[in-house]
Design a protein around this motif. Structure first.
Motif, PDB file in Angstrom:
ATOM      1  N   THR A 310       0.811  -1.219   0.000  1.00  0.00           N
ATOM      2  CA  THR A 310       0.000   0.000   0.000  1.00  0.00           C
ATOM      3  C   THR A 310       0.837   1.258   0.000  1.00  0.00           C
ATOM      4  O   THR A 310       0.292   2.350  -0.149  1.00  0.00           O
ATOM      5  N   ARG A 311       2.163   1.126   0.176  1.00  0.00           N
ATOM      6  CA  ARG A 311       2.993   2.316   0.292  1.00  0.00           C
ATOM      7  C   ARG A 311       3.048   3.102  -1.015  1.00  0.00           C
ATOM      8  O   ARG A 311       3.171   4.322  -1.007  1.00  0.00           O
ATOM      9  N   HIS A 312       2.989   2.401  -2.124  1.00  0.00           N
ATOM     10  CA  HIS A 312       3.102   3.070  -3.414  1.00  0.00           C
ATOM     11  C   HIS A 312       1.750   3.196  -4.115  1.00  0.00           C
ATOM     12  O   HIS A 312       1.710   3.449  -5.318  1.00  0.00           O
ATOM     13  N   ALA A 313       0.652   2.988  -3.369  1.00  0.00           N
ATOM     14  CA  ALA A 313      -0.671   3.159  -3.973  1.00  0.00           C
ATOM     15  C   ALA A 313      -0.928   4.640  -4.208  1.00  0.00           C
ATOM     16  O   ALA A 313      -0.424   5.501  -3.474  1.00  0.00           O
ATOM     17  N   PRO A 314      -1.718   4.987  -5.232  1.00  0.00           N
ATOM     18  CA  PRO A 314      -2.025   6.412  -5.481  1.00  0.00           C
ATOM     19  C   PRO A 314      -2.737   7.035  -4.285  1.00  0.00           C
ATOM     20  O   PRO A 314      -3.628   6.433  -3.696  1.00  0.00           O
ATOM     21  N   GLN A 315      -2.340   8.256  -3.943  1.00  0.00           N
ATOM     22  CA  GLN A 315      -2.968   8.945  -2.828  1.00  0.00           C
ATOM     23  C   GLN A 315      -4.346   9.458  -3.240  1.00  0.00           C
ATOM     24  O   GLN A 315      -4.532   9.915  -4.366  1.00  0.00           O
ATOM     25  N   PRO A 316      -5.307   9.383  -2.324  1.00  0.00           N
ATOM     26  CA  PRO A 316      -6.674   9.790  -2.699  1.00  0.00           C
ATOM     27  C   PRO A 316      -6.798  11.292  -2.851  1.00  0.00           C
ATOM     28  O   PRO A 316      -6.029  12.071  -2.274  1.00  0.00           O
ATOM     29  N   GLY A 317      -7.823  11.689  -3.620  1.00  0.00           N
ATOM     30  CA  GLY A 317      -8.129  13.104  -3.835  1.00  0.00           C
ATOM     31  C   GLY A 317      -9.628  13.327  -3.817  1.00  0.00           C
ATOM     32  O   GLY A 317     -10.398  12.475  -3.334  1.00  0.00           O
ATOM     33  N   LEU A 318     -10.064  14.457  -4.368  1.00  0.00           N
ATOM     34  CA  LEU A 318     -11.498  14.764  -4.383  1.00  0.00           C
ATOM     35  C   LEU A 318     -12.282  13.780  -5.247  1.00  0.00           C
ATOM     36  O   LEU A 318     -13.485  13.596  -5.026  1.00  0.00           O
ATOM     37  N   ASP A 319     -11.620  13.146  -6.212  1.00  0.00           N
ATOM     38  CA  ASP A 319     -12.342  12.203  -7.059  1.00  0.00           C
ATOM     39  C   ASP A 319     -12.766  10.953  -6.299  1.00  0.00           C
ATOM     40  O   ASP A 319     -13.677  10.225  -6.729  1.00  0.00           O
ATOM     41  N   ARG A 320     -12.137  10.689  -5.170  1.00  0.00           N
ATOM     42  CA  ARG A 320     -12.497   9.523  -4.373  1.00  0.00           C
ATOM     43  C   ARG A 320     -13.330   9.884  -3.154  1.00  0.00           C
ATOM     44  O   ARG A 320     -13.559   9.046  -2.275  1.00  0.00           O
ATOM     45  N   LEU A 321     -13.786  11.143  -3.093  1.00  0.00           N
ATOM     46  CA  LEU A 321     -14.607  11.566  -1.964  1.00  0.00           C
ATOM     47  C   LEU A 321     -15.956  10.838  -1.956  1.00  0.00           C
ATOM     48  O   LEU A 321     -16.485  10.495  -0.892  1.00  0.00           O
ATOM     49  N   GLY A 322     -16.528  10.615  -3.150  1.00  0.00           N
ATOM     50  CA  GLY A 322     -17.792   9.880  -3.219  1.00  0.00           C
ATOM     51  C   GLY A 322     -17.656   8.466  -2.707  1.00  0.00           C
ATOM     52  O   GLY A 322     -18.560   7.942  -2.022  1.00  0.00           O
ATOM     53  N   GLY A 341     -19.567  27.022  -5.340  1.00  0.00           N
ATOM     54  CA  GLY A 341     -18.536  27.609  -6.174  1.00  0.00           C
ATOM     55  C   GLY A 341     -18.295  26.791  -7.422  1.00  0.00           C
ATOM     56  O   GLY A 341     -18.955  25.777  -7.690  1.00  0.00           O
ATOM     57  N   GLU A 342     -17.320  27.219  -8.191  1.00  0.00           N
ATOM     58  CA  GLU A 342     -17.010  26.563  -9.450  1.00  0.00           C
ATOM     59  C   GLU A 342     -15.807  25.646  -9.265  1.00  0.00           C
ATOM     60  O   GLU A 342     -14.696  26.113  -8.981  1.00  0.00           O
ATOM     61  N   PRO A 343     -15.995  24.319  -9.396  1.00  0.00           N
ATOM     62  CA  PRO A 343     -14.865  23.403  -9.230  1.00  0.00           C
ATOM     63  C   PRO A 343     -13.794  23.654 -10.281  1.00  0.00           C
ATOM     64  O   PRO A 343     -14.086  24.013 -11.419  1.00  0.00           O
ATOM     65  N   ARG A 344     -12.548  23.421  -9.911  1.00  0.00           N
ATOM     66  CA  ARG A 344     -11.410  23.601 -10.810  1.00  0.00           C
ATOM     67  C   ARG A 344     -10.311  22.660 -10.361  1.00  0.00           C
ATOM     68  O   ARG A 344     -10.332  22.157  -9.223  1.00  0.00           O
ATOM     69  N   PRO A 345      -9.358  22.394 -11.203  1.00  0.00           N
ATOM     70  CA  PRO A 345      -8.261  21.505 -10.811  1.00  0.00           C
ATOM     71  C   PRO A 345      -7.486  22.084  -9.617  1.00  0.00           C
ATOM     72  O   PRO A 345      -7.207  23.286  -9.558  1.00  0.00           O
ATOM     73  N   ALA A 372     -26.062  10.323  15.051  1.00  0.00           N
ATOM     74  CA  ALA A 372     -26.102  11.660  14.469  1.00  0.00           C
ATOM     75  C   ALA A 372     -25.985  11.576  12.946  1.00  0.00           C
ATOM     76  O   ALA A 372     -25.565  10.563  12.387  1.00  0.00           O
ATOM     77  N   SER A 373     -26.364  12.649  12.285  1.00  0.00           N
ATOM     78  CA  SER A 373     -26.188  12.791  10.841  1.00  0.00           C
ATOM     79  C   SER A 373     -25.122  13.836  10.581  1.00  0.00           C
ATOM     80  O   SER A 373     -24.866  14.706  11.420  1.00  0.00           O
ATOM     81  N   ALA A 374     -24.488  13.750   9.411  1.00  0.00           N
ATOM     82  CA  ALA A 374     -23.379  14.653   9.084  1.00  0.00           C
ATOM     83  C   ALA A 374     -23.615  15.299   7.729  1.00  0.00           C
ATOM     84  O   ALA A 374     -24.296  14.741   6.856  1.00  0.00           O
ATOM     85  N   GLU A 375     -23.043  16.476   7.577  1.00  0.00           N
ATOM     86  CA  GLU A 375     -23.123  17.234   6.319  1.00  0.00           C
ATOM     87  C   GLU A 375     -21.725  17.695   5.947  1.00  0.00           C
ATOM     88  O   GLU A 375     -21.004  18.278   6.771  1.00  0.00           O
ATOM     89  N   VAL A 376     -21.342  17.432   4.703  1.00  0.00           N
ATOM     90  CA  VAL A 376     -20.033  17.831   4.183  1.00  0.00           C
ATOM     91  C   VAL A 376     -20.256  18.865   3.093  1.00  0.00           C
ATOM     92  O   VAL A 376     -20.999  18.622   2.137  1.00  0.00           O
ATOM     93  N   VAL A 377     -19.607  20.015   3.245  1.00  0.00           N
ATOM     94  CA  VAL A 377     -19.735  21.110   2.280  1.00  0.00           C
ATOM     95  C   VAL A 377     -18.338  21.469   1.797  1.00  0.00           C
ATOM     96  O   VAL A 377     -17.460  21.821   2.602  1.00  0.00           O
ATOM     97  N   ILE A 378     -18.131  21.368   0.478  1.00  0.00           N
ATOM     98  CA  ILE A 378     -16.859  21.755  -0.147  1.00  0.00           C
ATOM     99  C   ILE A 378     -17.103  23.053  -0.898  1.00  0.00           C
ATOM    100  O   ILE A 378     -17.906  23.110  -1.838  1.00  0.00           O
ATOM    101  N   GLY A 379     -16.439  24.093  -0.463  1.00  0.00           N
ATOM    102  CA  GLY A 379     -16.624  25.407  -1.074  1.00  0.00           C
ATOM    103  C   GLY A 379     -15.411  25.828  -1.872  1.00  0.00           C
ATOM    104  O   GLY A 379     -14.316  25.991  -1.310  1.00  0.00           O
ATOM    105  N   HIS A 380     -15.604  26.008  -3.184  1.00  0.00           N
ATOM    106  CA  HIS A 380     -14.503  26.471  -4.052  1.00  0.00           C
ATOM    107  C   HIS A 380     -14.516  27.988  -4.092  1.00  0.00           C
ATOM    108  O   HIS A 380     -15.542  28.619  -4.401  1.00  0.00           O
ATOM    109  N   ARG A 381     -13.376  28.578  -3.797  1.00  0.00           N
ATOM    110  CA  ARG A 381     -13.231  30.031  -3.822  1.00  0.00           C
ATOM    111  C   ARG A 381     -12.087  30.399  -4.761  1.00  0.00           C
ATOM    112  O   ARG A 381     -11.244  29.551  -5.075  1.00  0.00           O
ATOM    113  N   PRO A 382     -12.028  31.662  -5.147  1.00  0.00           N
ATOM    114  CA  PRO A 382     -10.955  32.053  -6.077  1.00  0.00           C
ATOM    115  C   PRO A 382      -9.560  31.812  -5.526  1.00  0.00           C
ATOM    116  O   PRO A 382      -8.643  31.442  -6.269  1.00  0.00           O
TER     117      PRO A 382
END
Length: 452
Positions: A310-322, A341-345, A372-382
Motif C-alpha cells: 500500500t505504500r506506493h498506492a495512489p494517494q486519494p483526492g477529491l475524485d475519491r470523496l464519493g 462555487g465553481e470546481p477547478r483543478p 447523528a447525521s453529518a453534512e459535508v460542504v466543499i466550497g470552491h473560492r478564487p
C-alpha cells in the motif's frame, strides 16, 4: 602521632568556628518552602480552615498554659498571662513564618522556665499550702501545654523546611527540657522521656507530610512532562504520516519532470547542444531529487508505516470523496455532500489534505456521536478551498473509544502545512463542526508562510 592529633584538633576548631555560621544559615537565613497564596495555582484549600482551627486551639492552650505557670493557690500574675499568650501567638504565627515562630517559641520556653523558677518557693524541700506540706508536683502542674505548644511550632517548621534543618531545630528545642530536668529537679518537667517523645513525634510527622507533599508535587510535574512528551510524540507521528503520504505526490511530480526533460529534445526539430545539456541537467536533478526523497521517507518511516503493497498506492483526492461517503453510509451514518462555487483543478497536496480532513471528521462523528447525521460542504473560492463538516447532536452518549487517536491534531497539521486554518467546536444545536480554510494558489501559501 602528634601530627595526626594536631590535625584533628585543627579540624575540630575549624568546625567549632563554622558552627555559628552554619546554624545561622540553616535555622535563620535559609527561607522556608513557599506556600501559594489563596487564588494562586496549587493553593491549599484547607489552609484557611486549618488556620481557624489553630487559632481556636491556641486560645485554649493560653488558658491551660496560664494555669501551668501559676503556682497552686497563688494569684495569676500578669507575666504568666503574657508568656502564655506569647507562646500561643507563636504557634499561630508558624503558619506564616515558621522559622521565626519556632525561634520565638524556643525563647519563650526558656522564659517560661525562668518565670517558673521565679515563682517557686524558697524552700523547695517542703513548701506549705493551707498548713499542709505540698510536693512540687502538686504545687506546680506539669507543663504539658508548654510541651504541646513547642511541639506544634516544631511541626509547622518541619512542614516547610528540609529534614536536616528540622532535626537541628528538634535538638535545640530539647535544650530547655534538658535544662529543666537536670538543673532544677524540684520543679516539674512532665518527664524528659515524654517531652522528647512529643517533640520527636511532631517533628517526624511534619517531615513525613512534607516528604509526601514533595513526592506528590514531583508526580504532578512528571505527569505534566509525560503529557507534553506524549503530545510532542503524537505531533511528530502525525507529521511523519503526512510526510509519507505526500511522498507519492512529490515523487509523481518529480517523475513527470524527469520524463518531460527526457522527451523534450525529441519534440524540437533541431535542438541545440545547450538545450540538450540543460534538459539533461534537469532530468539528472529530478532523478537525484527522487533518490533523496526515498532516503527521507526511509528515515521518516516508523514501525507502524504502511505495508509495502500500500505504500506506493495512489494517494486519494477529491475524485475519491464519493467512494469515502459511500463507505461511511454503509456503516450507518447519514451523510450529505454539497459543493459550492465553481470546481477547478487543485494541487494534489490540497486534494489529499481535503480527503484526509473529511475522512477524519466523519470517523470522529461515527466514534463520538452515535445516531447523528453529518453534512459535508466543499466550497470552491478564487483563492482557496473551504471544507466544512457538521454533525447533529447524538442520540446518546458514546462509549469510551479504545486506543489513543490524534484526529484533530492531524487535521490541524494538514491545514497548517498548506498555510491554511482549522477551526473546531460545538454547535448551538449540540453537534460538532470542523471547518478548514485551505489556500490553493502558490502565492497565497508563500505569503502565509512568511507571515508565520
Amino acid at each position: 602521632m602528634r601530627a595526626v592529633t594536631s590535625s584533628r584538633a585543627v579540624r575540630l576548631r575549624a568546625a567549632v568556628r563554622r558552627a555559628p555560621r552554619a546554624l545561622y544559615e540553616e535555622l535563620w537565613a535559609a527561607p522556608a518552602d513557599r506556600v501559594p497564596r489563596m487564588g494562586e495555582p496549587d493553593a491549599p484549600v484547607w489552609r484557611p480552615v486549618f488556620l481557624v482551627a489553630l487559632v481556636i486551639v491556641a486560645v485554649g492552650f493560653t488558658a491551660v498554659r496560664t494555669v501551668e505557670l501559676t503556682p497552686h493557690g497563688a494569684e495569676v500574675s500578669g507575666l504568666a498571662v503574657l508568656v502564655a499568650v506569647a507562646q500561643s501567638a507563636a504557634l499561630v504565627a508558624g503558619m506564616i513564618r515558621p522559622v521565626g515562630a519556632w525561634w520565638a517559641a524556643t525563647a519563650l520556653a526558656v522564659v517560661a522556665i525562668l518565670v517558673t523558677v521565679a515563682a517557686a518557693p524558697q524552700d523547695h524541700a517542703s513548701p506549705w499550702v493551707d498548713g499542709l506540706p505540698m510536693s512540687p508536683a502538686v504545687l506546680y502542674p506539669d507543663p504539658f501545654g508548654g510541651v504541646a505548644l513547642q511541639g506544634g511550632a516544631l511541626f509547622l517548621l518541619a512542614l516547610r523546611v528540609r529534614r536536616r534543618r528540622a532535626v537541628a531545630a528538634l535538638v535545640l528545642s530539647m535544650a530547655p527540657a534538658l535544662f529543666l530536668a537536670l538543673r532544677i529537679p524540684p520543679l516539674p518537667h512532665s518527664g524528659l522521656a515524654v517531652t522528647v517523645l512529643v517533640l520527636a513525634t511532631a517533628t517526624a510527622l511534619g517531615i513525613a507530610l512534607r516528604s509526601l507533599r514533595l513526592a506528590r508535587k514531583d508526580l504532578v510535574v512528571q505527569a505534566e512532562l509525560t503529557t507534553e512528551e506524549r503530545a510532542r510524540r503524537a505531533l511528530l507521528e502525525e507529521r511523519n504520516r503526512i510526510a509519507r503520504e505526500l511522498h507519492d505526490v512529490v515523487a509523481h511530480h518529480m517523475s513527470v519532470i524527469s520524463i518531460q526533460a527526457q522527451v523534450a529534445p525529441h519534440l524540437v526539430e533541431h535542438p541545440t547542444d545547450e538545450l540538450r545539456e540543460n534538459l539533461t541537467g534537469i532530468r539528472q536533478n529530478a532523478l537525484e531529487a527522487l533518490a533523496e526523497l526515498r532516503r527521507v521517507l526511509g528515515v521518516l518511516r516508523s514501525e507502524d508505516a504502511p505495508a509495502q503493497s500500500t505504500r506506493h498506492a495512489p494517494q486519494p483526492g477529491l475524485d475519491r470523496l464519493g467512494e469515502l461517503v459511500s463507505t461511511v453510509r454503509s456503516a450507518g451514518l447519514a451523510v450529505t455532500v454539497s459543493t459550492t462555487g465553481e470546481p477547478r483543478p487543485l494541487p494534489p497536496g490540497v486534494e489529499l489534505s481535503v480527503y484526509r480532513i473529511v475522512q477524519e471528521a466523519l470517523s470522529n462523528v461515527m466514534r463520538h456521536a452515535p445516531g447523528a447525521s453529518a453534512e459535508v460542504v466543499i466550497g470552491h473560492r478564487p483563492a482557496g478551498l473551504t471544507v466544512r463538516v457538521v454533525n447533529s447532536a447524538p442520540d446518546h452518549a458514546a462509549a469510551p473509544s479504545p486506543g489513543v487517536r490524534h484526529g484533530l491534531l492531524g487535521m490541524r497539521e494538514r491545514a497548517a502545512m498548506l498555510g491554511g486554518e482549522l477551526a473546531t467546536g460545538p454547535t448551538p444545536e449540540g453537534g460538532w463542526e470542523v471547518t478548514a480554510i485551505l489556500p490553493t494558489s502558490t502565492q497565497t501559501t508563500r505569503t502565509t508562510e512568511e507571515a508565520r
